[in-house]
Design a protein around this motif. Structure first.
Motif, PDB file in Angstrom:
ATOM      1  N   ARG A 185       0.837  -1.197   0.000  1.00 55.05           N
ATOM      2  CA  ARG A 185       0.000   0.000   0.000  1.00 55.05           C
ATOM      3  C   ARG A 185       0.876   1.253   0.000  1.00 55.05           C
ATOM      4  NH1 ARG A 185      -5.211   0.082   2.490  1.00 55.05           N
ATOM      5  NH2 ARG A 185      -4.506   1.989   3.510  1.00 55.05           N
ATOM      6  N   PHE A 199       3.862   8.643  -2.775  1.00 54.98           N
ATOM      7  CA  PHE A 199       3.134   9.713  -2.095  1.00 54.98           C
ATOM      8  C   PHE A 199       3.945  10.990  -2.310  1.00 54.98           C
ATOM      9  CE2 PHE A 199       2.265  12.604   1.342  1.00 54.98           C
ATOM     10  CZ  PHE A 199       0.898  12.489   1.557  1.00 54.98           C
ATOM     11  N   TRP A 230       6.135  10.404   8.076  1.00 57.08           N
ATOM     12  CA  TRP A 230       4.994   9.874   7.345  1.00 57.08           C
ATOM     13  C   TRP A 230       4.380   8.701   8.095  1.00 57.08           C
ATOM     14  CZ3 TRP A 230      10.017   9.921   5.510  1.00 57.08           C
ATOM     15  CH2 TRP A 230      10.667   8.691   5.416  1.00 57.08           C
ATOM     16  N   SER A 231       3.155   8.395   7.707  1.00 56.82           N
ATOM     17  CA  SER A 231       2.454   7.253   8.314  1.00 56.82           C
ATOM     18  C   SER A 231       2.103   6.260   7.221  1.00 56.82           C
ATOM     19  CB  SER A 231       1.187   7.729   9.033  1.00 56.82           C
ATOM     20  OG  SER A 231       0.295   8.343   8.115  1.00 56.82           O
ATOM     21  N   HIS A 232       2.013   5.003   7.643  1.00 58.22           N
ATOM     22  CA  HIS A 232       1.711   3.955   6.678  1.00 58.22           C
ATOM     23  C   HIS A 232       1.000   2.820   7.399  1.00 58.22           C
ATOM     24  CE1 HIS A 232       2.545   0.348   4.152  1.00 58.22           C
ATOM     25  NE2 HIS A 232       2.384   1.200   3.167  1.00 58.22           N
ATOM     26  N   SER A 233      -0.157   2.476   6.919  1.00 63.78           N
ATOM     27  CA  SER A 233      -0.896   1.350   7.498  1.00 63.78           C
ATOM     28  C   SER A 233      -0.943   0.232   6.478  1.00 63.78           C
ATOM     29  CB  SER A 233      -2.322   1.784   7.872  1.00 63.78           C
ATOM     30  OG  SER A 233      -3.012   2.263   6.732  1.00 63.78           O
ATOM     31  N   ASP A 234      -0.754  -0.989   6.942  1.00 67.84           N
ATOM     32  CA  ASP A 234      -0.692  -2.117   6.023  1.00 67.84           C
ATOM     33  C   ASP A 234      -1.092  -3.376   6.767  1.00 67.84           C
ATOM     34  OD1 ASP A 234      -0.288  -3.488   3.684  1.00 67.84           O
ATOM     35  OD2 ASP A 234       1.754  -2.746   3.372  1.00 67.84           O
ATOM     36  N   ASP A 251       0.279   6.655   3.647  1.00 70.24           N
ATOM     37  CA  ASP A 251      -1.023   7.280   3.907  1.00 70.24           C
ATOM     38  C   ASP A 251      -0.950   8.803   3.948  1.00 70.24           C
ATOM     39  OD1 ASP A 251      -2.380   4.786   4.226  1.00 70.24           O
ATOM     40  OD2 ASP A 251      -1.542   4.636   6.235  1.00 70.24           O
ATOM     41  N   ASP A 252       0.044   9.325   4.673  1.00 72.39           N
ATOM     42  CA  ASP A 252       0.122  10.773   4.878  1.00 72.39           C
ATOM     43  C   ASP A 252       1.549  11.136   5.240  1.00 72.39           C
ATOM     44  OD1 ASP A 252      -0.668  13.364   5.064  1.00 72.39           O
ATOM     45  OD2 ASP A 252      -1.636  13.176   7.025  1.00 72.39           O
TER      46      ASP A 252
END
Length: 505
Positions: A411, A499, A430-434, A414-415
């Protein structure tokens, strides 16, 4: 040197005109900076006393500095030797501690720490892979050297033979193979490694006038299955083939995202032995070490092969150029990736770094350098040459496929946002969800583009960082506007969509 190279090629029948081949392999062109390239380094422990008797802080300092050096040269894989003589540079329930770590085989370290676990952490922090390098059959380089009571040879001496002053775990004894698979599973299950790596030691290098003393295992495990003295070579190859097949299966069942890599001796077969062989006259994997490397690639048992093509271009017995082309052709249609094992000292002594790097860029997917020691001592300025001319930017590893096929991309991020500390230093976070699993993000790549440059993750010269961190210190960027692209990378080195975020400084 180009004149000598041309004459050597002509004598081997590899070209009809100098321009056609030299242009084809890029020897007359500029370096092509690769976005994806193996840049591995072997970090050996056998015969070294670098870590003997050091405290935890001292030992970790040595390893940390070496990994930092390799990172500064934009290398991306460390192949760390963790089992050299049936011993361990890691906390093991099956093998004794290595004497090259503690000073005495089987002796616990002065302070409780685990070199393999530490190196894994340092590599991943720096966006590098760690390949755990083991030697399966060598029990002792010196058969007369003292060994721990916990060493396998102390528990099962009948599984070993002595050959040319070495202690060798007999590849023909299936009990020994079972133990090796147990060792591999312990490492794969217990550590977050990226690959398990074997080098060129299978059946030992033949010594003149000495037959390998495996008559006992041959009588028990060869003759009853129809093998004869005339087909004993086939039996020996079967023994090694069975080990490689079973090792592949152990890894695949435990952690299918962990690779199996092998760096065999540089010659598979000479043309004099088989029409498909190379125009060489040296020792052979298939006939002398009983390592049928191409079968392993054909069967899909190994994920990468890095033949040790340590000779120089124009060598009369084993020409580097001939072998690079031969392995490229032999592995071209295989899923197995092809890297070239490069000998730093021989290359620098022969003033052939430029030709070999350009050749590798055309024919392989990267290099593994032997050994890290030469980079640590910066032999003949190798560090500056690599950093300035061949590896000026970080590189992702080539994508690869596991047993389940091509992995989906992770993915995207995210931001992202900027923050400033009390000293006005700007950092990007930064943020990342997976989802959990091997397809999730393992590393993040960051690209920085000045105003006026169209952002694209294809532009390797703007790739600034690969790490497992979700922040980046922007440092001393000149005043102006910048666009930054952040991508996520999974264990198969698939890269997400970028991103994008911009900043005025």
């Amino acid at each position: 040197m180009k004149k000598h190279l041309f004459l050597g090629l002509l004598s081997l029948g590899l070209l009809t005109s100098s321009c056609s081949l030299l242009d084809k392999v890029g020897l007359n062109g500029k370096n092509k900076y690769q976005k994806r390239e193996m840049r591995g380094v072997w970090l050996p422990t056998i015969y070294r006393n670098d870590y003997m008797g050091l405290s935890r802080a001292e030992g970790q300092k040595v390893l940390k500095e070496r990994i930092a050096l390799l990172k500064s040269l934009n290398c991306n894989v460390v192949l760390f030797q963790v089992r050299a003589e049936g011993d361990a540079f890691y906390r093991s329930q099956t093998e004794p501690w290595s004497k090259y770590f503690t000073g005495e085989q089987g002796k616990s370290p002065i302070e409780d720490w685990d070199p393999l676990a530490f190196v894994i952490g340092e590599c991943h922090k720096n966006g590098m892979e760690l390949h755990a390098w083991i030697n399966p059959y060598r029990g002792a380089a010196n058969a007369l050297a003292p060994r721990s009571s916990e060493h396998l040879s102390s528990k099962h001496p009948d599984w070993f033979v002595t050959y040319n002053k070495q202690l060798i775990l007999d590849p023909g004894n299936p009990k020994g193979r079972t133990h090796l698979l147990r060792v591999a599973k312990e490492i794969v299950d217990g550590y977050d490694i990226d690959a398990l790596h074997l080098d060129d030691y299978f059946y030992p290098y033949p010594a003149e006038g000495l037959d390998f003393p495996d008559s006992v295992s041959f009588r028990e495990y060869g003759i009853p299955f129809g093998y004869t003295e005339e087909t004993k070579g086939d039996w020996r190859r079967k023994n090694v083939n069975s080990f490689i097949r079973d090792l592949h299966d152990v890894i695949a069942y435990s952690k299918p995202w962990v690779r199996l890599g092998i760096s065999p001796f540089g010659i598979y077969r000479n043309k004099a032995s088989h029409p498909s062989g190379s125009q060489t006259k040296g020792l052979q994997n298939y006939d002398d070490l009983y390592a049928d490397v191409l079968l392993w690639a054909k069967k899909g048992w190994v994920d990468y092969i890095a033949p040790q093509i340590y000779w120089n271009i124009g060598h009369p017995t084993a020409d580097h150029l001939e072998l690079a082309f031969w392995w490229n052709k032999a592995l071209k249609k295989k899923k197995t990736q092809f890297f070239i094992g490069q000998d730093i000292k021989r290359t620098m002594d022969g003033n052939q770094l430029d030709d070999k790097m350009k050749l590798s860029q055309e024919l392989s997917q990267g290099n593994i350098y032997w050994p890290a020691d030469e980079l640590v001592r910066n032999y003949k300025g190798i560090d500056e040459q690599l950093k300035n001319n061949y590896q000026p930017y970080p590189a992702l590893l080539p994508e690869w496929q596991g047993i389940l096929g091509k992995s989906p991309k992770p993915r995207p991020v995210d931001d992202a946002w900027f923050s400033t500390d009390d000293n006005n230093a700007v950092s990007l976070q930064w943020s990342h969800s997976d989802i959990e699993g091997p397809d999730q993000a393992r590393f993040f790549a960051l690209y920085i583009f000045p105003d006026g440059v169209k952002p694209s993750i294809k532009k390797v010269e703007y790739l600034k960082s690969i790490s497992n961190d979700s922040s980046y210190e922007l440092g001393n960027l000149a005043h102006g506007r910048y666009t930054i692209l952040i991508t996520a990378i999974n264990r198969f080195w698939r890269e997400s969509k970028p991103f994008s975020i911009s900043i005025d400084i």
